[in-house]
Write a protein that holds these residues in place. Structure first.
Motif, PDB file in Angstrom:
ATOM      1  N   VAL A 107       2.090 -61.611  75.871  1.00 16.65           N
ATOM      2  CA  VAL A 107       2.871 -60.682  75.046  1.00 16.65           C
ATOM      3  C   VAL A 107       4.346 -61.052  75.067  1.00 16.65           C
ATOM      4  CG1 VAL A 107       3.696 -58.312  74.883  1.00 16.65           C
ATOM      5  CG2 VAL A 107       1.272 -58.753  75.183  1.00 16.65           C
ATOM      6  N   LEU A 114       6.841 -62.084  72.079  1.00 19.76           N
ATOM      7  CA  LEU A 114       8.138 -61.439  71.832  1.00 19.76           C
ATOM      8  C   LEU A 114       9.249 -62.475  71.779  1.00 19.76           C
ATOM      9  CD1 LEU A 114       7.890 -58.271  74.087  1.00 19.76           C
ATOM     10  CD2 LEU A 114       8.057 -58.307  71.611  1.00 19.76           C
ATOM     11  N   ARG A 133       4.603 -59.492  65.073  1.00 19.70           N
ATOM     12  CA  ARG A 133       4.368 -58.142  65.576  1.00 19.70           C
ATOM     13  C   ARG A 133       2.887 -57.806  65.540  1.00 19.70           C
ATOM     14  NH1 ARG A 133       7.734 -55.370  61.891  1.00 19.70           N
ATOM     15  NH2 ARG A 133       9.500 -56.671  62.267  1.00 19.70           N
ATOM     16  N   ILE A 138       1.243 -59.329  68.336  1.00 22.65           N
ATOM     17  CA  ILE A 138       1.471 -58.599  69.578  1.00 22.65           C
ATOM     18  C   ILE A 138       0.593 -57.360  69.614  1.00 22.65           C
ATOM     19  CG2 ILE A 138       3.168 -57.231  70.834  1.00 22.65           C
ATOM     20  CD1 ILE A 138       5.276 -59.244  69.820  1.00 22.65           C
ATOM     21  N   ILE A 174      -2.235 -56.627  72.206  1.00 22.42           N
ATOM     22  CA  ILE A 174      -2.276 -55.427  73.047  1.00 22.42           C
ATOM     23  C   ILE A 174      -3.591 -54.695  72.860  1.00 22.42           C
ATOM     24  CG2 ILE A 174      -1.261 -53.136  73.343  1.00 22.42           C
ATOM     25  CD1 ILE A 174       1.463 -54.431  72.778  1.00 22.42           C
ATOM     26  N   MET A 223      -6.164 -56.606  74.496  1.00 20.04           N
ATOM     27  CA  MET A 223      -6.010 -56.397  75.938  1.00 20.04           C
ATOM     28  C   MET A 223      -6.616 -55.070  76.349  1.00 20.04           C
ATOM     29  SD  MET A 223      -2.163 -57.683  76.673  1.00 20.04           S
ATOM     30  CE  MET A 223      -1.893 -56.379  77.843  1.00 20.04           C
TER      31      MET A 223
END
Lengths: 374, 497
Positions: B27, B31, B300, B303, B307, B310
């Motif tokens: 992550v 970023l 984004r 990400i 997430i 995850m």
């Protein structure tokens, strides 16, 4: 189990932190600024709100032809004036403006606009006679000397040539001129009187005053002189210490003024009857360091004079609307060329205004006439 | 503490921590990539604007310069050796001027003779006082700004002439009015998709044009604007002012008002002018920004997807881990309650199950049984055979009784069964006969002809009777003793006579 709970808590916390990081706005992600307009400098005339009307109405550059439809598609005019001079350049701007607008309407205006380098009545006479032989639709003349030019005008009229007078000087009615019409300042005497009144008020109606004129015999100058004298004569405590002619030369005006000052150290005022007088006189007064003692009034819109007005070295100026003179001259000439008589779409005397302006108006006038933004 | 750490850092938690660590790294890498993308695009905007404006500025400045040179050359040609040099009269000249003006699309074309008379196609004017430069001796082409009455400005290109005459009067020079507004308008119409505005300035920064090319309020003096602007590069206003004065070239980025701008300036060859072209950052950004925004959106999204993946993965991991643990637990529990040899409940597990059944009021019959003369089997045939007997009895019990019945081995050759729902002797007897049948069917070769026999004691538990398991056990045990007194398979019921 307890361990798993701890791990899950850690995981949720980290996830929350990451999502917060993703969510934070960066400069790059901010929406682009809306386009803006660039800064501009302030419009000088807007700073003098109360005086705008004076300056705006004194001189006009916005002219529109009237509805009259010319009979021909092409006209040839001849204009002659007293002297090659910025004042008549301003009149020419109006002539050109009118010619351009007629061109847009499909009417071609050809013209000659000529003058000598120095005031020369004989030169004007010759020019008029020569033009009279060239078949112009209308001849226009800014009379250098009424007594001498009137016979020439009448000769041309008698031969069938249409002649008008224009800009600063008409002929004197007592000379019996047959000119068809006049476009210009019809109130030169009143202008002289107005300048004199302004001066008298300023000096408290007492003291010594000098008068500087332009050309001998030039109707406008002589009329202004007449008007000034008529006012000064009303006040017994004011005395005229001298009258002289600078023949359109600022240097000569300065010399005359210096002579008046030397002869009359307590002189308190000058009346200037043409465009360059005030510049020469102001220089003389400055040289003698009498700015606080002497009040100067004069005519027209010489850039140097306007700056002196702005600085307070000149008290007031009578500004004529030169551009309108030129514009109206062409309009009148066309109607005259088409055979119209005064009263048939135009007046025998088309009066163009004069406006007295003071120090408070100077900056706006400079900006309007010369684009000055100081 | 050590125990805690040992418990904490088992395989599951280590795996979870490793998983979290990898996810965090991924992550943060994403970023970082996003941040780099933004920075790169900002750098790209800056570089592109510099490159773009330089190209534009040089090209336009050159165009202006070339237009002036072309005009100069044209005028020289018009009145040169290959053009007209003699005019019989001013009418002839004016007619010629009219034709040329139309052909070359001049706004104003004039010639001046040595008497300072100015001729255009429609006029002859004493023009010296209007154009002050006419009083100068002009020996080579030059550009002048005439400040006319009414604050009108005319840019005049003057070309001296030789050998041109109107009748006998030599012509000194010719000039045309240059319309910079028109030139700029033509240049600007040529190509750009981006929003640029350009203008020509004196070296003091004063604009030389009148047309508003900004789409809004046009600044009269670019240096005045820059003086109050905030420079976003390493340039300073004083440097720019010097550049303008000395005709140097430069590039600046600055904020003025609410806008961020890039400006490229350069001198116009052959003149004292400066040319500047400006683009607003928003214009470039809007083009690059689409790409960058797309990249950022993708980043984004990556990400977010990461997430989510995850979370989902970790949730699945936890769920699976929990399930395994449950299974493990269940298995351990089962193992703790199961007799290893026979696979039926052991004493503890069976007793617990029966007590639970009694607690919920599951009425039924409790059997207590063991093999007859089991000791002699062990003694005569060995413990292995004895174990086989035990296992066989257990199998017979499982086979004979239902899945809901609780079969347990109390130890040795002793078994117990609780059969909920069997509340009368007849039903119980039928089940026992079935069991006896299974016992009779047991064939253990090592036993030879010897048959296995079992004895059972049974006691019913009916709700309302305030007896517990221990009492039930005692009653069944009493009847087992009674069954033992009879040869062969026997069951005796407590209190059912």
């Amino acid at each position: 189990m307890k361990a798993k709970k701890i791990i899950l808590m850690m995981f949720m916390c980290m996830t929350a932190l990451m999502m917060h990081a993703c969510d934070a706005e960066t400069d790059a992600e901010k929406s682009p600024d809306v386009q803006e307009t660039a800064e501009t400098g302030a419009d000088v005339s807007e700073e003098q709100d109360g005086e705008n009307h004076v300056v705006e109405s004194a001189v006009s550059f916005e002219h529109t032809l009237d509805d009259y439809v010319p009979k021909k598609k092409e006209y040839n005019f001849y204009f002659t004036y007293k002297i090659v001079h910025p004042w008549w350049d301003a009149v020419a701007m109006g002539l050109e403006d009118a010619a351009d607008q007629y061109a847009e309407r499909g009417v071609t205006i050809n013209y000659e606009y000529l003058a000598p380098q120095a005031v020369d009545v004989e030169d004007q006479r010759k020019r008029l006679l020569d033009a009279g032989n060239r078949g112009f639709d209308v001849i226009g003349v800014d009379v250098a000397d009424s007594a001498q030019i009137t016979p020439v005008i009448n000769l041309l009229i008698n031969k069938g040539q249409k002649v008008i007078t224009f800009s600063s000087s008409d002929t004197d009615p007592k000379d019996g001129c047959k000119r068809i019409a006049y476009v210009g300042n019809t109130h030169n005497e009143q202008d002289g009187a107005a300048l004199a009144e302004a001066l008298c008020e300023r000096i408290g109606y007492a003291g010594k005053v000098g008068i500087i004129v332009g050309d001998h015999g030039a109707p406008c100058h002589e009329e202004r002189l007449r008007g000034a004298k008529s006012v000064l004569d009303k006040y017994p405590d004011i005395s005229i210490v001298g009258i002289d002619y600078d023949r359109e030369s600022a240097d000569r005006a300065e010399k005359i003024a210096t002579r008046f000052i030397d002869a009359n150290p307590d002189i308190v005022g000058f009346i200037c009857c043409n465009m360059v007088n005030p510049v020469g006189v102001a220089h003389a007064v400055a040289t003698k360091k009498l700015e606080d003692q002497v009040t100067i009034v004069g005519m027209d819109h010489d850039e140097r004079a306007l700056r002196l007005l702005k600085d307070g070295d000149i008290y007031c100026l009578g500004v004529q609307d030169c551009c309108s003179i030129g514009f109206d001259t062409i309009q009148t000439a066309i109607k005259v060329a088409d055979g119209l008589k005064p009263g048939e779409g135009y007046e025998e005397l088309t009066d163009e205004k004069t406006t007295l302006i003071y120090q408070k108006d100077a900056a706006a006038m400079l900006y309007k006439l010369y684009g000055d933004q100081e | 503490m050590t125990r805690f750490l040992r418990r904490f850092f088992n395989k599951v938690t280590i795996g979870a921590i490793f998983f979290i660590f990898i996810s965090v790294v991924l992550v943060f890498t994403s970023l970082q990539n996003n941040h780099l993308a933004e920075k790169s695009s900002d750098d790209a905007v800056h570089s592109i604007s510099r490159f773009y404006l330089k190209e534009l500025g040089e090209r336009r400045s050159l165009t202006i310069s070339n237009r002036l040179k072309e005009a100069e050359q044209d005028l020289g040609r018009i009145f040169g050796n290959s053009g007209r040099k003699y005019f019989v009269s001013q009418d002839d000249l004016r007619s010629f001027l009219g034709s040329i003006r139309i052909i070359y699309d001049y706004d104003k074309l004039a010639v001046v003779d040595e008497n300072e008379l100015m001729y255009t196609e429609h006029s002859t004017i004493s023009g010296v006082s209007r154009y002050s430069f006419l009083t100068e001796e002009i020996t080579k082409p030059a550009i002048y700004m005439a400040n006319l009455y009414g604050s009108r400005k005319q840019l005049i290109l003057v070309v001296p002439l030789k050998g041109v005459k109107i009748n006998t009067v030599p012509v000194r020079l010719t000039f045309i009015q240059i319309d910079l507004d028109k030139i700029l308008g033509e240049i600007s119409d040529e190509t750009e998709e981006n929003e640029t505005f350009s203008d020509v300035y004196y070296k003091n920064g004063q604009t030389m044009t009148t047309a508003d090319v900004t789409g809004g309020d046009k600044p009269d003096n670019i240096l005045d604007i820059l003086k109050h602007a905030e420079f976003t590069d390493d340039r300073r206003y004083e440097e720019v002012e010097i550049d303008f004065r000395t005709g140097k070239t430069g590039f600046i980025s600055y904020n003025s008002g609410d806008a961020s701008n890039y400006t490229y300036y350069t001198s116009v060859d052959g003149t004292n002018w400066m040319f500047a072209v400006t683009i607003r950052e928003s214009s470039i950004s809007s083009n690059i920004g689409e790409i960058r925004d797309s990249m950022l959106r993708r980043g984004r999204l990556q990400i977010v997807i990461l997430i989510v993946v995850m979370l989902v993965s970790f949730s699945l991991f936890l769920w699976y881990s929990s399930r395994l643990q449950k299974q493990e637990k269940h298995h351990l529990l089962k193992m703790s309650q199961t007799d290893a040899m026979t696979g039926v409940y052991n004493r503890g597990g069976g007793e617990k199950a029966i007590r639970s059944a009694l607690e919920v009021g599951a009425e039924g019959v409790f059997f207590l049984l063991d093999a007859d003369k089991f000791k002699s089997i062990n003694d005569n045939y060995g413990h292995d055979v004895g174990d086989q007997v035990i296992i066989s009895i257990a199998k017979a019990l499982v086979h004979s009784f239902r899945d809901v019945d609780i079969v347990m081995r109390l130890g040795g050759d002793e078994f117990a069964v609780y059969a909920p729902g069997i509340l009368d002797k007849d039903a119980a007897t039928r089940v026992v006969r079935r069991f006896f049948g299974s016992i009779d069917a047991i064939d253990i070769p090592s036993l030879g002809d010897r048959k296995i026999c079992v004895s059972l004691g049974a006691a019913f538990w009916r709700e309302g009777k305030s007896i517990d398991f221990d009492e039930l056990y005692k009653r069944a045990d009493l009847r087992l003793y009674d069954s033992k007194q009879v040869e062969g398979n026997m069951v005796t019921f407590y209190g059912e006579d």
